[in-house]
Every structure is written in structure tokens, then in C-alpha cells.
Scaffold this motif. Sequence first.
Motif, short mmCIF file in Angstrom:
data_model
loop_
_atom_site.label_atom_id
_atom_site.label_comp_id
_atom_site.label_asym_id
_atom_site.label_seq_id
_atom_site.Cartn_x
_atom_site.Cartn_y
_atom_site.Cartn_z
N ALA A 129 14.91 11.98 2.55
CA ALA A 129 13.90 12.29 1.53
C ALA A 129 13.36 11.01 0.90
O ALA A 129 12.14 10.90 0.68
CB ALA A 129 14.51 13.20 0.46
N PHE A 130 14.23 10.04 0.61
CA PHE A 130 13.78 8.77 0.06
C PHE A 130 12.85 8.04 1.04
O PHE A 130 11.82 7.48 0.64
CB PHE A 130 14.95 7.85 -0.29
N LEU A 131 13.21 8.05 2.30
CA LEU A 131 12.37 7.39 3.30
C LEU A 131 11.00 8.05 3.41
O LEU A 131 9.97 7.36 3.47
CB LEU A 131 13.08 7.37 4.66
N PHE A 132 10.97 9.38 3.41
CA PHE A 132 9.68 10.07 3.48
C PHE A 132 8.87 9.89 2.20
O PHE A 132 7.64 9.78 2.26
CB PHE A 132 9.86 11.54 3.84
N ALA A 133 9.53 9.84 1.05
CA ALA A 133 8.82 9.56 -0.20
C ALA A 133 8.19 8.16 -0.15
O ALA A 133 7.06 7.96 -0.60
CB ALA A 133 9.77 9.67 -1.39
N GLY A 134 8.90 7.22 0.44
CA GLY A 134 8.36 5.87 0.62
C GLY A 134 7.16 5.85 1.54
O GLY A 134 6.19 5.13 1.29
N ILE A 135 7.20 6.65 2.59
CA ILE A 135 6.06 6.74 3.51
C ILE A 135 4.84 7.29 2.77
O ILE A 135 3.73 6.74 2.90
CB ILE A 135 6.41 7.63 4.73
N ILE A 136 5.05 8.33 2.01
CA ILE A 136 3.93 8.95 1.27
C ILE A 136 3.37 7.97 0.23
O ILE A 136 2.14 7.80 0.14
CB ILE A 136 4.39 10.27 0.60
N LEU A 137 4.23 7.30 -0.51
CA LEU A 137 3.76 6.34 -1.52
C LEU A 137 2.99 5.20 -0.86
O LEU A 137 1.91 4.82 -1.32
CB LEU A 137 4.95 5.80 -2.32
N ALA A 138 3.53 4.64 0.20
CA ALA A 138 2.85 3.53 0.89
C ALA A 138 1.51 3.99 1.46
O ALA A 138 0.53 3.24 1.43
CB ALA A 138 3.75 2.96 1.99
N TYR A 139 1.46 5.20 1.97
CA TYR A 139 0.19 5.71 2.51
C TYR A 139 -0.85 5.86 1.40
O TYR A 139 -2.01 5.48 1.58
CB TYR A 139 0.40 7.04 3.24
N PHE A 140 -0.46 6.41 0.26
CA PHE A 140 -1.40 6.53 -0.86
C PHE A 140 -1.89 5.17 -1.33
O PHE A 140 -3.06 5.00 -1.68
CB PHE A 140 -0.79 7.31 -2.03
N CYS A 141 -1.02 4.19 -1.31
CA CYS A 141 -1.41 2.84 -1.68
C CYS A 141 -2.40 2.26 -0.68
O CYS A 141 -3.38 1.61 -1.06
CB CYS A 141 -0.18 1.93 -1.80
N GLU A 142 -2.16 2.49 0.59
CA GLU A 142 -3.09 2.03 1.62
C GLU A 142 -4.45 2.70 1.44
O GLU A 142 -5.49 2.06 1.58
CB GLU A 142 -2.51 2.30 3.01
N ARG A 143 -4.46 3.97 1.14
CA ARG A 143 -5.73 4.68 0.88
C ARG A 143 -6.43 4.08 -0.33
O ARG A 143 -7.65 3.95 -0.34
CB ARG A 143 -5.51 6.18 0.65
N ARG A 144 -5.66 3.73 -1.33
CA ARG A 144 -6.23 3.12 -2.54
C ARG A 144 -6.90 1.79 -2.20
O ARG A 144 -8.01 1.50 -2.65
CB ARG A 144 -5.12 2.92 -3.57
N ILE A 145 -6.23 0.96 -1.41
CA ILE A 145 -6.81 -0.31 -0.99
C ILE A 145 -8.10 -0.06 -0.21
O ILE A 145 -9.12 -0.72 -0.44
CB ILE A 145 -5.81 -1.13 -0.15
N HIS A 146 -8.06 0.88 0.70
CA HIS A 146 -9.24 1.22 1.49
C HIS A 146 -10.40 1.63 0.58
O HIS A 146 -11.55 1.18 0.77
CB HIS A 146 -8.90 2.33 2.49
N ASN A 147 -10.14 2.47 -0.40
CA ASN A 147 -11.19 2.92 -1.32
C ASN A 147 -11.74 1.77 -2.16
O ASN A 147 -12.94 1.74 -2.44
CB ASN A 147 -10.67 4.04 -2.22
N ILE A 148 -10.90 0.84 -2.55
CA ILE A 148 -11.38 -0.33 -3.29
C ILE A 148 -12.29 -1.17 -2.41
O ILE A 148 -13.37 -1.60 -2.84
CB ILE A 148 -10.19 -1.16 -3.82
N ILE A 149 -11.88 -1.39 -1.17
CA ILE A 149 -12.66 -2.22 -0.25
C ILE A 149 -14.05 -1.62 0.00
O ILE A 149 -15.05 -2.33 0.03
CB ILE A 149 -11.90 -2.44 1.08
N ILE A 150 -14.11 -0.30 0.16
CA ILE A 150 -15.41 0.33 0.43
C ILE A 150 -16.16 0.71 -0.85
O ILE A 150 -17.26 1.26 -0.78
CB ILE A 150 -15.28 1.55 1.38
N GLY A 151 -15.57 0.42 -2.00
CA GLY A 151 -16.24 0.68 -3.28
C GLY A 151 -16.24 2.12 -3.72
O GLY A 151 -17.12 2.55 -4.47
N LYS A 152 -15.24 2.88 -3.32
CA LYS A 152 -15.17 4.29 -3.69
C LYS A 152 -14.06 4.59 -4.70
O LYS A 152 -13.66 5.73 -4.85
CB LYS A 152 -14.96 5.15 -2.43
N ASP A 153 -13.58 3.56 -5.39
CA ASP A 153 -12.55 3.81 -6.41
C ASP A 153 -13.23 4.04 -7.75
O ASP A 153 -14.39 3.68 -7.97
CB ASP A 153 -11.58 2.63 -6.47
N LYS A 154 -12.51 4.66 -8.69
CA LYS A 154 -13.09 5.02 -9.98
C LYS A 154 -13.45 3.80 -10.82
O LYS A 154 -14.33 3.87 -11.67
CB LYS A 154 -12.15 5.95 -10.75
#
Length: 166
Positions: A129-154
Motif C-alpha cells: 500500500a505504501f509503494l502504491f501510494a508513492g506511485i500515485i503521489l509521484a504521478y500526480f507530481c509529474e502531472r503537476r510539472i507537466h501542467n506548469i510547463i504547458i501553462g495549464k496550472d492555476k
Amino acid sequence: MSDNSQPKTVEQKKHADSIKYLYFSRYLMLRYSVVIFLFVNLFWFLILIQYRTWVGIVLSGLVTLFSAAAGIEQLTKMHNRKLDVPVTRYYFWTQIGLNLILAICLFVPIRVQLFPFVTNSDSLYLMLAFLFAGIILAYFCERRIHNIIIGKDKYKKLIETYKKEK
């Protein structure tokens, strides 16, 4: 006349500082996530030192150093307005891949080298469960970086609006 120019420069400084802090805040979630991963990896490393499992010590030590490098990159964001954070981005993808591999390793004999403290099925599923929680958190962070790069963050719209208020 100097009295009028003084408050104006102070206001300009405050405005510039506010913009700087808005840019810095864009990466707040990433910064906290990197720190979480840093401490989790560090604790895993310290636990494995007690067990003297060298495969795990080397692996956890390397990933701890990589997370520290991502943390250092995050600290530079106060004075750096580049949108991309390549070390942090690569770190999150590495953490996702590593967590997937570690999840598989929980079910094979190398588990003893990587997780000697996992001694029963309850601790095995908790670790999973900890490992999968880490996967989910890291994925959300990667999506956040992607959104910042393309200018789609709030923050993008907020920064643009605040810049125009000058």
C-alpha cells in the motif's frame, strides 16, 4: 518629491516580491512531495543499515541521494523562473519505476534483501500500500510539472493577472 518616489519604490519591491513568491508557490506541492520521499527513502536506508542487507542499502542510498538532488533543485526555484525542473521530473519517474519494481519484489525471494522487516502478510500488504501510494503521489507530481510547463496550472493565470496590476 523624494517622499513620493520612496513609497513607489517600496510598492514596486513588494509587487516584485509577490510575483516571485507566486512563481515559487507553483512548485509547493512538488517541494513537499520531494521532502516526503526524501525522508521515506532515508528511513528505509537507515533501517536497512541495521539489518545489514547490502543490496537494499545500496539501492535505498542511491534513491535517497537522487531525492536529495531533486530537493536541492526545488530550493533553487525561489530565484529561478524556468518552468521545467528536469531533475525533479526524472526523479519522480524513477521513483514510480522503482516502486513498481519493489512491489513485484515483495513477492519474490529478494524481498529479504530489500524489506527484511516485512515478516508476515499484514506487513507485506501494508508495504504494498505504501509503494502504491508513492506511485500515485509521484504521478500526480509529474502531472503537476507537466501542467506548469504547458501553462495549464492555476498559478499561471494568477501570476499574469498580478503582473498586469502594476
